[in-house]
Design an enzyme around this catalytic site. Structure first.
Site, PDB file in Angstrom:
ATOM      1  N   HIS A 154      -9.591   0.894   5.155  1.00 46.29           N
ATOM      2  CA  HIS A 154      -8.237   1.159   5.608  1.00 46.29           C
ATOM      3  C   HIS A 154      -8.300   2.040   7.102  1.00 46.29           C
ATOM      4  O   HIS A 154      -9.105   3.053   6.932  1.00 46.29           O
ATOM      5  CB  HIS A 154      -7.213   1.645   4.846  1.00 46.29           C
ATOM      6  CG  HIS A 154      -5.760   1.818   5.373  1.00 46.29           C
ATOM      7  ND1 HIS A 154      -5.421   2.687   6.453  1.00 46.29           N
ATOM      8  CD2 HIS A 154      -4.676   0.988   5.311  1.00 46.29           C
ATOM      9  CE1 HIS A 154      -4.112   2.318   6.456  1.00 46.29           C
ATOM     10  NE2 HIS A 154      -3.920   1.235   5.699  1.00 46.29           N
ATOM     11  N   LYS A 184       0.011   4.219  -0.360  1.00 49.67           N
ATOM     12  CA  LYS A 184      -0.874   5.461   0.360  1.00 49.67           C
ATOM     13  C   LYS A 184      -0.605   6.597  -0.416  1.00 49.67           C
ATOM     14  O   LYS A 184      -0.385   6.467  -1.830  1.00 49.67           O
ATOM     15  CB  LYS A 184      -0.160   5.739   1.725  1.00 49.67           C
ATOM     16  CG  LYS A 184      -0.330   4.478   2.564  1.00 49.67           C
ATOM     17  CD  LYS A 184      -0.033   4.733   3.870  1.00 49.67           C
ATOM     18  CE  LYS A 184       0.142   3.586   4.877  1.00 49.67           C
ATOM     19  NZ  LYS A 184       0.138   3.728   6.283  1.00 49.67           N
ATOM     20  N   GLU A 234      -7.053   4.376   8.014  1.00 51.85           N
ATOM     21  CA  GLU A 234      -6.799   5.932   7.573  1.00 51.85           C
ATOM     22  C   GLU A 234      -7.974   6.405   7.093  1.00 51.85           C
ATOM     23  O   GLU A 234      -8.492   7.667   7.288  1.00 51.85           O
ATOM     24  CB  GLU A 234      -5.364   6.064   6.976  1.00 51.85           C
ATOM     25  CG  GLU A 234      -4.211   5.834   7.673  1.00 51.85           C
ATOM     26  CD  GLU A 234      -2.999   5.408   6.859  1.00 51.85           C
ATOM     27  OE1 GLU A 234      -3.252   5.519   5.623  1.00 51.85           O
ATOM     28  OE2 GLU A 234      -1.955   4.948   7.399  1.00 51.85           O
ATOM     29  N   GLU A 271      -5.184  -4.999  10.742  1.00 55.83           N
ATOM     30  CA  GLU A 271      -4.377  -3.949  10.991  1.00 55.83           C
ATOM     31  C   GLU A 271      -4.705  -3.350  12.173  1.00 55.83           C
ATOM     32  O   GLU A 271      -5.282  -2.145  12.362  1.00 55.83           O
ATOM     33  CB  GLU A 271      -4.358  -3.267   9.768  1.00 55.83           C
ATOM     34  CG  GLU A 271      -3.881  -3.701   8.337  1.00 55.83           C
ATOM     35  CD  GLU A 271      -3.319  -2.533   7.542  1.00 55.83           C
ATOM     36  OE1 GLU A 271      -2.129  -2.912   7.136  1.00 55.83           O
ATOM     37  OE2 GLU A 271      -4.187  -1.632   7.285  1.00 55.83           O
ATOM     38  N   SER A 297       3.494  -2.412  10.527  1.00 54.10           N
ATOM     39  CA  SER A 297       4.982  -2.140  10.833  1.00 54.10           C
ATOM     40  C   SER A 297       5.669  -3.678  10.359  1.00 54.10           C
ATOM     41  O   SER A 297       6.601  -4.011  10.902  1.00 54.10           O
ATOM     42  CB  SER A 297       5.311  -1.667  12.124  1.00 54.10           C
ATOM     43  OG  SER A 297       4.820  -0.527  12.395  1.00 54.10           O
ATOM     44  N   ASN A 339       0.832  -1.301  -0.114  1.00 57.74           N
ATOM     45  CA  ASN A 339      -0.044  -0.096  -0.167  1.00 57.74           C
ATOM     46  C   ASN A 339       0.959   1.269   0.159  1.00 57.74           C
ATOM     47  O   ASN A 339       1.699   1.526   1.022  1.00 57.74           O
ATOM     48  CB  ASN A 339      -0.901  -0.091   1.294  1.00 57.74           C
ATOM     49  CG  ASN A 339      -1.635   1.367   1.275  1.00 57.74           C
ATOM     50  OD1 ASN A 339      -1.972   2.179   0.524  1.00 57.74           O
ATOM     51  ND2 ASN A 339      -2.304   1.377   2.461  1.00 57.74           N
ATOM     52  N   GLY A 386       2.548   2.084  10.813  1.00 53.39           N
ATOM     53  CA  GLY A 386       3.370   3.203  10.702  1.00 53.39           C
ATOM     54  C   GLY A 386       3.972   3.725  11.730  1.00 53.39           C
ATOM     55  O   GLY A 386       4.645   4.528  12.098  1.00 53.39           O
TER      56      GLY A 386
END
Ligand code: PEP
Length: 256
Positions: free
Chosen positions: A94, A11, A96, A164, A210, A9, A170
């Site tokens: 996701h 992003k 985010e 996730e 991560s 991904n 991240g």
């Protein structure tokens, strides 16, 4: 046994030149890859060019999001029918998107239905926040996201689910493989089996948060983990290629 799947991904990263370089590097090194589905998800404007750079390679293409309607007054949005033929996969839900853009399970469910009706393979992302984990709710939160995300969906043959944990994305702080495996088998697989019987066991379950070349082997060694959704490390050819090779090695150890 579900197929092994490793997704990159990107992003909102890369410019066109970097995207092409990354795709060519990964595409060449994994050109004849078998035994694992490798999927690159670049930003929307680069899908077509990255698809061109991957031509002749086994590496697949995916989008990072999409709208649930087929067309209309939705400025700035991209519909499933626009992705159809351009890419094969689409990441949906996701964290985010959930946190920064207010996406709810109901909305994600609509997107999954739209993706399926246009022949796209949805990668449904679920995961708990740090607060939810610390208050002991991780499994129930994730199970509920799966249930609501898949409400009224009958055929899940092309679905993948990515676990996730929000606190691991991240952050450099991956979950332990045991924690991930527990949530994935008790929070995701159990729900999929309950809803879809045997078909539920065929859904690839990916860990994300991560992931890097040092930890992928341990994640992929878990029976309930069939691959990975990789953010930061998918932006470097050597790291991503190592992750794919190590995931495959852990999933298909050489016969002794
Ligand atoms: C992600 O974006 O889905 C992700 C898992 O990111 P990272 O690998 O950088 O934690």
């Amino acid at each position: 046994m579900p197929e092994t799947v490793v997704v990159g991904n990107w992003k909102m990263n890369t410019n066109l030149g970097q995207a092409l370089e990354l795709a060519a590097g990964i595409g060449n090194q994994l050109k004849n890859m078998t035994g694992v589905q490798v999927v690159l998800c670049p930003p929307f404007p680069f899908l077509s060019s990255v698809g061109g750079a991957l031509r002749g390679s086994a590496v697949r293409l995916g989008a990072q999001n999409m709208h649930w309607e087929d067309s209309g007054a939705f400025t700035g949005e991209v519909a499933a029918q626009m992705l159809q033929g351009l890419c094969e996969y689409v990441i949906l839900g996701h964290s985010e998107r959930r946190q920064l853009f207010g996406e709810t399970d109901e909305l994600i469910n609509r997107k999954i239905r739209a993706a399926l009706s246009h022949g796209l393979r949805p990668i449904l992302c679920v995961g708990e926040t740090l607060d939810e984990r610390e208050s002991g709710k991780a499994k129930t939160v994730v199970a509920e996201q799966v249930r609501r995300g898949l409400a009224d969906i009958v055929d899940i043959t092309s679905l993948a689910v990515a676990y996730e944990p929000v606190w691991a994305i991240g952050s450099g702080l991956a979950a332990t493989p045991e924690i991930a495996a527990e949530v994935m088998s008790e929070g995701i697989l159990e729900v999929l089996r309950e809803l879809y019987a045997d078909a539920g066991s065929e859904v690839p379950l990916l860990y994300g948060g991560s992931v890097n070349p040092s930890n992928i082997g341990e994640f992929a060694a878990q029976t309930s983990i069939h691959g990975a959704l990789v953010g930061g490390a998918s932006l470097q050819v050597s790291q991503f290629v190592q992750i794919v090779n190590l995931a495959l090695a852990a999933k298909s150890p050489p016969a002794s």
